[in-house]
Motif scaffolding. Structure first.
Motif, mmCIF file in Angstrom:
data_model
loop_
_atom_site.group_PDB
_atom_site.id
_atom_site.type_symbol
_atom_site.label_atom_id
_atom_site.label_comp_id
_atom_site.label_asym_id
_atom_site.label_seq_id
_atom_site.Cartn_x
_atom_site.Cartn_y
_atom_site.Cartn_z
ATOM 1 N N GLY A 132 -6.764 -5.093 0.471
ATOM 2 C CA GLY A 132 -5.332 -4.939 0.685
ATOM 3 C C GLY A 132 -5.052 -4.606 2.137
ATOM 4 N N GLY A 133 -3.995 -3.830 2.299
ATOM 5 C CA GLY A 133 -3.253 -3.029 1.361
ATOM 6 C C GLY A 133 -4.119 -2.221 0.389
ATOM 7 N N TYR B 112 -4.951 5.060 11.290
ATOM 8 C CA TYR B 112 -5.768 4.025 11.941
ATOM 9 C C TYR B 112 -5.644 2.668 11.255
ATOM 10 C CZ TYR B 112 -8.623 5.626 8.061
ATOM 11 O OH TYR B 112 -9.046 5.994 6.819
ATOM 12 N N CYS B 113 -4.683 2.494 10.369
ATOM 13 C CA CYS B 113 -4.612 1.261 9.571
ATOM 14 C C CYS B 113 -4.577 0.021 10.474
ATOM 15 C CB CYS B 113 -3.375 1.274 8.682
ATOM 16 S SG CYS B 113 -3.305 -0.194 7.610
ATOM 17 N N LEU C 37 -0.090 4.162 0.940
ATOM 18 C CA LEU C 37 -0.559 5.065 1.990
ATOM 19 C C LEU C 37 -0.112 4.561 3.364
ATOM 20 C CD1 LEU C 37 -2.455 5.627 -0.492
ATOM 21 C CD2 LEU C 37 -4.190 6.314 1.152
ATOM 22 N N ARG C 38 -0.255 5.422 4.359
ATOM 23 C CA ARG C 38 0.033 5.050 5.748
ATOM 24 C C ARG C 38 -0.992 5.727 6.661
ATOM 25 N NH1 ARG C 38 2.254 1.760 3.465
ATOM 26 N NH2 ARG C 38 4.403 1.020 3.587
ATOM 27 N N CYS C 39 -2.222 5.258 6.593
ATOM 28 C CA CYS C 39 -3.288 5.867 7.396
ATOM 29 C C CYS C 39 -3.015 5.644 8.879
ATOM 30 C CB CYS C 39 -4.630 5.257 7.031
ATOM 31 S SG CYS C 39 -5.032 5.416 5.279
ATOM 32 N N SER D 165 -8.453 2.469 -1.600
ATOM 33 C CA SER D 165 -8.229 3.643 -0.747
ATOM 34 C C SER D 165 -8.787 4.940 -1.322
ATOM 35 C CB SER D 165 -6.726 3.829 -0.544
ATOM 36 O OG SER D 165 -6.106 4.118 -1.790
ATOM 37 N N PHE E 125 1.553 -4.618 4.383
ATOM 38 C CA PHE E 125 2.407 -3.655 3.669
ATOM 39 C C PHE E 125 3.531 -4.369 2.919
ATOM 40 C CE2 PHE E 125 1.488 0.120 6.761
ATOM 41 C CZ PHE E 125 0.226 0.234 6.223
ATOM 42 N N LYS F 119 -10.381 9.562 2.092
ATOM 43 C CA LYS F 119 -9.582 9.634 3.314
ATOM 44 C C LYS F 119 -9.849 10.956 4.039
ATOM 45 C CE LYS F 119 -7.640 5.646 2.920
ATOM 46 N NZ LYS F 119 -8.098 4.555 3.821
ATOM 47 N N CYS G 253 0.860 -1.183 0.000
ATOM 48 C CA CYS G 253 0.000 0.000 0.000
ATOM 49 C C CYS G 253 0.898 1.236 0.000
ATOM 50 C CB CYS G 253 -0.902 0.026 1.226
ATOM 51 S SG CYS G 253 -2.031 1.445 1.219
ATOM 52 N N THR H 28 -4.283 -3.119 8.944
ATOM 53 C CA THR H 28 -3.713 -4.214 8.135
ATOM 54 C C THR H 28 -2.264 -3.907 7.755
ATOM 55 O OG1 THR H 28 -4.722 -3.223 6.165
ATOM 56 C CG2 THR H 28 -5.882 -5.086 7.185
HETATM 57 S S1 SF4 Z 1 -4.212 -0.545 3.844
HETATM 58 FE FE1 SF4 Z 1 -5.940 0.924 3.771
HETATM 59 S S2 SF4 Z 1 -6.036 1.789 5.856
HETATM 60 FE FE2 SF4 Z 1 -4.013 0.780 5.634
HETATM 61 S S3 SF4 Z 1 -2.611 2.428 4.978
HETATM 62 FE FE3 SF4 Z 1 -3.387 1.421 3.114
HETATM 63 S S4 SF4 Z 1 -5.188 2.627 2.515
HETATM 64 FE FE4 SF4 Z 1 -4.722 3.162 4.622
#
Ligand code: SF4
Length: 221
Positions: free
Chosen positions: A80-81, A46-47, A42-44, A108, A53, A127, A40, A49
């Motif tokens: 995912g991811g 609240y992730c 991104l690095r949200c 995402s 990564f 997001k 992924c 999962t």
């Molecule tokens: S897996 Fe989803 S929640 Fe987690 S960082 Fe990636 S987009 Fe964000």
């Protein structure tokens, strides 16, 4: 998961293939096979999962579809991811639809959804500020959503809620597809969110992640 390393170009890096109840979206509660793609961009904040990564295993599309068929499912969710970060996600989705499964894609909202098979129900995030990844939203995607798709806001606080309300109006979102509001577990009270939605008469569907109520953060659930 197959121990045979997939060869060639028709492959994807897969974190897990598992069978569970759908925890959210329009098909909540239905037994579903989840195909979780690794990686992924991104690095949200609240992730839940992060284990997806990296790692995982290369599998051919044929191996993935064969492993999926072993569960004899009706519903399949590709997740995912960020599944669209791997280009072979698109032919995987197409082949799953060709096999007559009911297919959804969790994405995402940061990558272009234009190439996704029209038979797929896309569950796309926008997001929110508290995710820390608001700047990654690819807003041109909104015009590409179909009535059978779903747009999801994951909300951590009142500021996120107010931001989401602005986006509902700015992009006329409820007229485009179903809109989902979901609280971040442990950060926003589900009761508060329900009360806000009712007080504002919002045309959105509230959801609580069913799998977390049943199994907590257990992987593969
Ligand atoms: S897996 Fe989803 S929640 Fe987690 S960082 Fe990636 S987009 Fe964000």
């Amino acid at each position: 998961m197959s121990s045979t390393r997939a060869q060639g170009q028709d492959r994807l890096r897969i974190s897990e293939v598992f069978y569970s109840l759908q925890g959210e979206s329009r098909t909540v509660g239905w037994p579903t096979v989840f195909i979780r793609l690794t990686g992924c961009p991104l690095r949200c904040n609240y992730c839940d999962t992060e284990y997806a990564f990296q790692g995982g295993e290369w599998m051919s599309l044929e191996q993935i579809i064969s492993q999926t068929a072993d569960f004899n499912p009706h519903y399949i969710t590709v997740t995912g991811g960020e599944p669209l970060a791997q280009k072979n996600c698109l032919p995987l989705l197409e082949q799953l639809c060709d096999a007559a499964y009911a297919v959804s894609l969790e994405t995402s909202g940061a990558l272009d959804i234009a190439g996704v098979d029209a038979r797929v129900s896309i569950v796309m995030d926008l997001k929110t500020p508290s995710s820390g990844e608001e700047s990654k939203n690819y807003y041109l995607n909104i015009a590409k959503l179909k009535p059978s798709d779903q747009l999801k806001f994951v909300l951590a606080d009142r500021a996120d809620y107010d931001w989401a309300c602005l986006k509902l109006n700015e992009y006329d979102l409820p007229q485009r597809c179903e809109v989902l509001f979901s609280p971040v577990q442990g950060q926003l009270s589900a009761t508060d969110l329900a009360d806000w939605i009712l007080a504002d008469r919002l045309p959105v569907r509230m959801q609580i992640q069913l799998h977390k109520l049943l199994w907590g953060d257990e992987k593969g659930r």
